[in-house]
Design a protein around this motif. Structure first.
Motif, PDB file in Angstrom:
ATOM      1  N   VAL A  83       0.345  -1.350  -0.355  1.00 51.31           N
ATOM      2  CA  VAL A  83      -0.166   0.094  -0.382  1.00 51.31           C
ATOM      3  C   VAL A  83       1.165   1.261   0.192  1.00 51.31           C
ATOM      4  O   VAL A  83       0.585   2.243  -0.448  1.00 51.31           O
ATOM      5  N   LEU A  84       1.941   1.394   0.969  1.00 55.34           N
ATOM      6  CA  LEU A  84       2.964   2.257   0.864  1.00 55.34           C
ATOM      7  C   LEU A  84       3.590   2.848  -0.562  1.00 55.34           C
ATOM      8  O   LEU A  84       3.409   3.834  -1.097  1.00 55.34           O
ATOM      9  N   CYS A  85       3.543   1.453  -1.314  1.00 56.82           N
ATOM     10  CA  CYS A  85       4.341   1.686  -2.530  1.00 56.82           C
ATOM     11  C   CYS A  85       3.539   2.455  -3.556  1.00 56.82           C
ATOM     12  O   CYS A  85       3.805   3.524  -4.363  1.00 56.82           O
ATOM     13  N   CYS A  86       2.448   1.634  -3.345  1.00 53.96           N
ATOM     14  CA  CYS A  86       1.315   2.545  -4.420  1.00 53.96           C
ATOM     15  C   CYS A  86       0.451   3.421  -4.606  1.00 53.96           C
ATOM     16  O   CYS A  86       0.628   4.927  -5.043  1.00 53.96           O
ATOM     17  N   VAL A  87       0.898   4.322  -3.176  1.00 52.08           N
ATOM     18  CA  VAL A  87       0.522   5.735  -3.213  1.00 52.08           C
ATOM     19  C   VAL A  87       1.891   6.311  -3.579  1.00 52.08           C
ATOM     20  O   VAL A  87       1.409   7.418  -3.869  1.00 52.08           O
ATOM     21  N   LEU A  88       2.424   5.805  -3.023  1.00 49.97           N
ATOM     22  CA  LEU A  88       3.694   7.118  -3.408  1.00 49.97           C
ATOM     23  C   LEU A  88       4.199   6.562  -5.138  1.00 49.97           C
ATOM     24  O   LEU A  88       4.931   8.345  -5.383  1.00 49.97           O
ATOM     25  N   LEU A  89       3.813   6.004  -4.886  1.00 48.66           N
ATOM     26  CA  LEU A  89       4.175   5.685  -7.004  1.00 48.66           C
ATOM     27  C   LEU A  89       2.619   6.248  -7.219  1.00 48.66           C
ATOM     28  O   LEU A  89       3.137   7.233  -8.287  1.00 48.66           O
ATOM     29  N   VAL A  90       1.489   6.429  -7.273  1.00 49.26           N
ATOM     30  CA  VAL A  90       0.481   7.898  -7.806  1.00 49.26           C
ATOM     31  C   VAL A  90       1.146   9.274  -7.594  1.00 49.26           C
ATOM     32  O   VAL A  90       0.988   9.671  -8.190  1.00 49.26           O
ATOM     33  N   VAL A  91       1.867   9.612  -6.179  1.00 52.08           N
ATOM     34  CA  VAL A  91       2.017  10.944  -5.931  1.00 52.08           C
ATOM     35  C   VAL A  91       3.215  11.291  -6.610  1.00 52.08           C
ATOM     36  O   VAL A  91       2.921  11.659  -7.306  1.00 52.08           O
ATOM     37  N   GLY A  92       4.300  10.593  -6.846  1.00 51.26           N
ATOM     38  CA  GLY A  92       4.906  10.630  -7.735  1.00 51.26           C
ATOM     39  C   GLY A  92       4.559  11.140  -9.160  1.00 51.26           C
ATOM     40  O   GLY A  92       5.337  11.827  -9.400  1.00 51.26           O
ATOM     41  N   TRP A  93       3.593   9.886  -9.105  1.00 49.95           N
ATOM     42  CA  TRP A  93       3.254  10.836 -11.337  1.00 49.95           C
ATOM     43  C   TRP A  93       2.675  11.764 -11.028  1.00 49.95           C
ATOM     44  O   TRP A  93       3.118  12.507 -11.855  1.00 49.95           O
ATOM     45  N   PHE A  94       2.451  12.806 -10.072  1.00 54.88           N
ATOM     46  CA  PHE A  94       2.081  14.001 -10.059  1.00 54.88           C
ATOM     47  C   PHE A  94       3.252  14.710  -9.777  1.00 54.88           C
ATOM     48  O   PHE A  94       3.153  16.309 -10.672  1.00 54.88           O
ATOM     49  N   ILE A  95       4.525  14.804  -9.292  1.00 52.70           N
ATOM     50  CA  ILE A  95       5.746  15.821  -8.746  1.00 52.70           C
ATOM     51  C   ILE A  95       7.244  15.268  -8.814  1.00 52.70           C
ATOM     52  O   ILE A  95       7.579  15.835  -8.491  1.00 52.70           O
ATOM     53  N   LEU A  96       7.030  14.065  -8.925  1.00 57.11           N
ATOM     54  CA  LEU A  96       8.399  14.183  -9.710  1.00 57.11           C
ATOM     55  C   LEU A  96       9.188  13.742 -11.186  1.00 57.11           C
ATOM     56  O   LEU A  96       8.326  13.551 -11.549  1.00 57.11           O
ATOM     57  N   MET A  97      10.220  13.852 -10.486  1.00 56.11           N
ATOM     58  CA  MET A  97      10.452  14.141 -12.231  1.00 56.11           C
ATOM     59  C   MET A  97      10.701  13.120 -12.713  1.00 56.11           C
ATOM     60  O   MET A  97      11.244  11.717 -12.178  1.00 56.11           O
ATOM     61  N   PRO A  98      11.259  12.999 -14.069  1.00 56.25           N
ATOM     62  CA  PRO A  98      11.327  12.201 -14.661  1.00 56.25           C
ATOM     63  C   PRO A  98      12.417  10.803 -14.296  1.00 56.25           C
ATOM     64  O   PRO A  98      12.500   9.678 -13.815  1.00 56.25           O
ATOM     65  N   MET A  99      13.826  11.319 -14.478  1.00 54.38           N
ATOM     66  CA  MET A  99      14.609  10.276 -13.896  1.00 54.38           C
ATOM     67  C   MET A  99      14.348   9.853 -11.511  1.00 54.38           C
ATOM     68  O   MET A  99      14.168   8.696 -11.400  1.00 54.38           O
ATOM     69  N   GLU A 100      13.776  10.902 -11.058  1.00 55.16           N
ATOM     70  CA  GLU A 100      13.092  10.576  -9.416  1.00 55.16           C
ATOM     71  C   GLU A 100      11.963   9.879 -10.174  1.00 55.16           C
ATOM     72  O   GLU A 100      12.121   8.820  -9.038  1.00 55.16           O
ATOM     73  N   TYR A 101      11.172   9.622 -10.680  1.00 56.19           N
ATOM     74  CA  TYR A 101      10.214   8.627 -10.958  1.00 56.19           C
ATOM     75  C   TYR A 101      10.488   7.415 -10.888  1.00 56.19           C
ATOM     76  O   TYR A 101      10.089   6.601 -10.875  1.00 56.19           O
ATOM     77  N   GLN A 102      11.482   7.656 -12.264  1.00 62.05           N
ATOM     78  CA  GLN A 102      11.721   5.969 -12.800  1.00 62.05           C
ATOM     79  C   GLN A 102      13.039   5.448 -11.259  1.00 62.05           C
ATOM     80  O   GLN A 102      12.582   4.049 -11.143  1.00 62.05           O
ATOM     81  N   ALA A 103      13.903   6.701 -10.499  1.00 63.02           N
ATOM     82  CA  ALA A 103      14.347   5.655  -9.553  1.00 63.02           C
ATOM     83  C   ALA A 103      13.061   5.361  -8.473  1.00 63.02           C
ATOM     84  O   ALA A 103      13.708   4.286  -7.335  1.00 63.02           O
ATOM     85  N   LEU A 104      11.899   6.063  -8.366  1.00 62.47           N
ATOM     86  CA  LEU A 104      11.298   5.088  -6.883  1.00 62.47           C
ATOM     87  C   LEU A 104      10.587   4.074  -7.829  1.00 62.47           C
ATOM     88  O   LEU A 104      10.380   3.097  -6.913  1.00 62.47           O
ATOM     89  N   GLY A 105      10.260   3.809  -8.991  1.00 62.53           N
ATOM     90  CA  GLY A 105       9.854   2.421  -9.263  1.00 62.53           C
ATOM     91  C   GLY A 105      10.776   1.244  -9.579  1.00 62.53           C
ATOM     92  O   GLY A 105      10.385   0.771  -8.423  1.00 62.53           O
ATOM     93  N   LYS A 106      11.912   1.454  -9.264  1.00 62.02           N
ATOM     94  CA  LYS A 106      13.361   0.521  -8.862  1.00 62.02           C
ATOM     95  C   LYS A 106      13.179   0.616  -7.394  1.00 62.02           C
ATOM     96  O   LYS A 106      13.590  -0.731  -7.291  1.00 62.02           O
ATOM     97  N   HIS A 107      12.703   1.965  -6.652  1.00 63.12           N
ATOM     98  CA  HIS A 107      12.970   1.733  -5.140  1.00 63.12           C
ATOM     99  C   HIS A 107      12.030   0.445  -4.722  1.00 63.12           C
ATOM    100  O   HIS A 107      12.045   0.166  -3.572  1.00 63.12           O
ATOM    101  N   ALA A 108      10.852   0.809  -5.085  1.00 56.46           N
ATOM    102  CA  ALA A 108       9.236  -0.146  -5.349  1.00 56.46           C
ATOM    103  C   ALA A 108       9.757  -0.887  -5.124  1.00 56.46           C
ATOM    104  O   ALA A 108       9.389  -2.646  -4.349  1.00 56.46           O
ATOM    105  N   ARG A 109      10.045  -1.265  -6.684  1.00 56.68           N
ATOM    106  CA  ARG A 109      10.253  -2.542  -6.754  1.00 56.68           C
ATOM    107  C   ARG A 109      11.067  -4.144  -5.973  1.00 56.68           C
ATOM    108  O   ARG A 109      11.511  -4.791  -5.492  1.00 56.68           O
ATOM    109  N   ASP A 110      13.015  -3.138  -5.962  1.00 50.11           N
ATOM    110  CA  ASP A 110      13.476  -3.828  -4.488  1.00 50.11           C
ATOM    111  C   ASP A 110      13.064  -3.335  -3.768  1.00 50.11           C
ATOM    112  O   ASP A 110      13.316  -4.998  -2.631  1.00 50.11           O
ATOM    113  N   SER A 111      12.090  -3.161  -2.836  1.00 56.77           N
ATOM    114  CA  SER A 111      11.320  -2.972  -1.289  1.00 56.77           C
ATOM    115  C   SER A 111      10.800  -4.342  -1.485  1.00 56.77           C
ATOM    116  O   SER A 111      11.028  -4.491  -0.250  1.00 56.77           O
TER     117      SER A 111
END
Length: 653
Positions: A83-111
């Motif tokens: 649930v935490l990862c899903c919320v962050l991925l949704v919020v990241g869609w609106f506020i994170l730059m492409p590289m930041e968003y890609q890093a978040l996706g990578k970190h969510a996967r590894d977490s």
């Protein structure tokens, strides 16, 4: 951070409360909790104790199932984390730059795959983004725990199959603990990132909890008086670690013995009526400790995103929001998921959990691959591109290699220093009259090339190698050619800028005779003496030019510009001259004294980077810096005339 156990214990739940409270207050920089990172070590001991209890008791009764054990861990940890990862991925869609968003996706996967500790270890390089910008950094501890959960049952099953007595089991675990502890102590000095993030150097803490369970009945004091004394002693060790330690202490290393031993004592004696654990507030926090732990760090990173992390006015709302979101997660995710999945047939529960996990992992992987730059205004993506335009060969020449040559012709200058030297080496080479003229660079990121300077906690062997090279090899290298010293000197003496996310303010990074907690007069006198002796020794065999410390911004400039666009915010990103001179006054005085004593030349970048009122971070809407203190390509070119003056002066000699 599991709280599953066969019988309820108020002392363990109270320990969880203290652990999560310490971690939260530490991450929010609340004064008095400088060692709050020790809360994670408390969690590790608790986990080891509970895992030994579940596994060894199950093996003894013949009812232990390895797959049921793994499923119970997954049922406990995955739902709230997903649930935490899903919320962050949704919020990241609106506020994170492409590289930041890609890093978040990578970190969510590894977490979610419990390998994030190894991911963050691999990203622990000097030029990696500040840790305070990684939304899931705190999941490294979950990954370490899960890796322990995976291996530890197999070890106990193996010992059970060979019919090992309890003494043999304890001896085996004790040997592993000793090896892991020694490895942790050694690694904390030689490779601190490896020591912090890896199971091998953290395993001893969980094994300590295991041994407390296995040996508890044999060594637990019988008299209530001594149990109470040991319980208070245990809490004294834990709270002493939280209050008295700070980031200057190598960790985990030997210092982690304090909270680990303290936790072992509290669990061993098992005093259930202590006022330090029995209160309703402690039990409330303990029940919700896992969910609070999950949510507090993203809230802290959100404050960093809004550049409010250093404002005490935001600490209290941030902490309250962490507690509230943790409470909601406990009520509506953690508890219901655990109860519902335990009531379903095992196959149905496993399939349901894995289907949800696969969905979240797929989304995270897609985000990691694409980043979806089209979701943001084009100007935001353009600013992110600026942040990627670091000067040529910067990482290669200040991290990967000991030295570099620029240009193809004869070497006409030697540049030494840290990453600031690496960032400007190409500009120095361009400033020579002959485009093919060579430049020799010897620089190491984060290093102060002053004789006798040692990084805190014994780290930085590459810095000592640089000092030794300056003393032994530089005197005979390219005789007659000028040497240019470029360093972020003030940061090594005074600490980071106010508001800087990845460097502590008002804390020296180097020591000479002994460590200092602040740049007090005795430390400054030592620095002055060593600095002048070093530069005068260099000046005795080469013409030496010292570049004053560059203006440092309080924010990552390209990212700040991008966020201003996202938030429809306009502001002036600059540093006032008053701030600059106040911060660098001491280093300027030392450099001036060196110039007067041994004739070194001082190069002042302010006329080229600043106006009469201040030092801007941008020019015509473009960043002059590619982070907060390194000049980018555009900013570096503004210093061409300053470096050209060196070669005009050399011609006239």
């Amino acid at each position: 951070m599991s709280n599953e156990q066969n019988s309820y214990r108020a002392d363990i739940n109270g320990l969880r409360a203290w652990a999560v409270l310490a971690v939260v207050l530490y991450h929010f920089s609340v004064p008095g909790f400088s060692g709050g990172f020790a809360g994670v070590d408390v969690f590790f001991v608790i986990s080891g104790f509970l895992m030994a209890k579940i596994i060894y008791t199950g093996l003894g009764s013949g009812g232990f199932s390895l797959w049921n054990f793994y499923f119970s861990r997954a049922r406990r940890i995955w739902p709230a984390l997903m649930v935490l990862c899903c919320v962050l991925l949704v919020v990241g869609w609106f506020i994170l730059m492409p590289m930041e968003y890609q890093a978040l996706g990578k970190h969510a996967r590894d977490s979610l795959l419990f390998s994030s500790n190894l991911r963050y270890l691999g990203e622990a390089g000097y030029f990696d983004a500040a840790s305070s910008g990684k939304w899931l950094l705190h999941t490294w501890s979950l990954s370490v725990e899960w890796q322990f959960y995976f291996l530890f049952p197999m070890l106990l099953i193996l010992l059970r199959r060979i019919k090992a007595e309890l003494s043999v089991v304890c001896l085996s675990l004790g040997v592993l603990l000793s090896v892991s502890l020694c490895w942790s102590i050694w690694l904390s000095f030689s490779q601190p990132e490896d020591a912090f993030f890896t199971l091998q150097s953290r395993m001893w803490e969980m094994l300590a909890g295991c041994l407390v369970f296995l040996l508890g009945d044999r060594i637990r004091p019988v008299r209530p008086f001594w149990a109470a004394v040991l319980s208070w002693l245990g809490f004294a060790l834990i709270l002493g670690s939280i209050i008295l330690l700070d980031s200057r202490f190598v960790w985990p290393g030997g210092w982690a013995l304090l909270p680990v031993l303290g936790t072992c004592l509290v669990i061993l004696v098992g005093v259930q009526t202590s006022p330090l654990v029995r209160g309703a507030s402690f039990q409330w926090l303990g029940d919700r400790s896992y969910s609070i732990y999950l949510w507090h760090w993203p809230i802290m990173v959100g404050l960093v995103f809004l550049e409010k992390q250093n404002s005490a006015l935001w600490w209290f709302p941030g902490i309250l929001l962490s507690l509230y979101l943790g409470h909601l997660s406990y009520l509506y995710v953690e508890s219901p998921a655990r109860k519902r999945l335990s009531r379903w047939r095992p196959l149905k529960a496993i399939v349901a959990l894995l289907l949800v996990l696969a969905t979240v992992l797929s989304a995270a992987q897609i985000i990691r691959k694409y980043g979806f730059p089209e979701r943001l205004p084009g100007a935001v993506a353009a600013m992110e591109l600026e942040s990627r335009k670091s000067p040529p060969r910067l990482d290669e020449c200040t991290v990967q290699r000991e030295q570099c040559l620029f240009g193809t012709g004869p070497v006409r200058a030697v540049v030494i220093g840290d990453s600031h030297a690496g960032a400007l080496a190409n500009v120095v080479q361009q400033s020579m009259n002959d485009a093919s003229a060579g430049l020799y660079l010897r620089a190491r990121a984060g290093c102060l090339p002053i004789f006798g300077a040692k990084k805190l906690n014994g780290r930085g062997t590459e810095c000592l190698e640089l000092q030794n090279w300056i003393r032994t090899e530089l005197p005979d290298l390219y005789p007659g050619q000028p040497v240019i010293l470029i360093n972020r000197t003030t940061a090594y003496v005074m600490g980071g800028m106010p508001g800087e996310a990845d460097q502590l303010q008002n804390q020296p990074e180097y020591i000479f005779s002994r460590g200092y907690s602040s740049p007090e007069p005795a430390f400054l006198d030592e620095f002055r003496r060593h600095y002048i002796n070093t530069v005068c020794e260099i000046a005795s065999h080469h013409s030496l030019y010292i570049v004053r410390t560059l203006p440092e911004m309080k924010v990552n400039v390209p990212y700040a510009l991008a966020r201003d666009i996202l938030l429809s915010r306009q502001r002036d990103l600059s540093l006032s001259l008053e701030e600059y001179h106040r911060r660098h006054e001491f280093v300027w005085s030392v450099q001036d004294e060196a110039s007067a004593r041994c004739g070194v030349e001082i190069l002042n970048p302010l006329p080229y980077l600043c106006s009469a009122t201040g030092c801007p971070a941008t020019e015509d809407g473009r960043p002059l810096y590619y982070d907060d203190d390194h000049l980018g390509t555009l900013g570096g070119l503004k210093l061409l005339p300053m470096f050209q003056s060196i070669f005009r002066a050399e011609v006239q000699k």
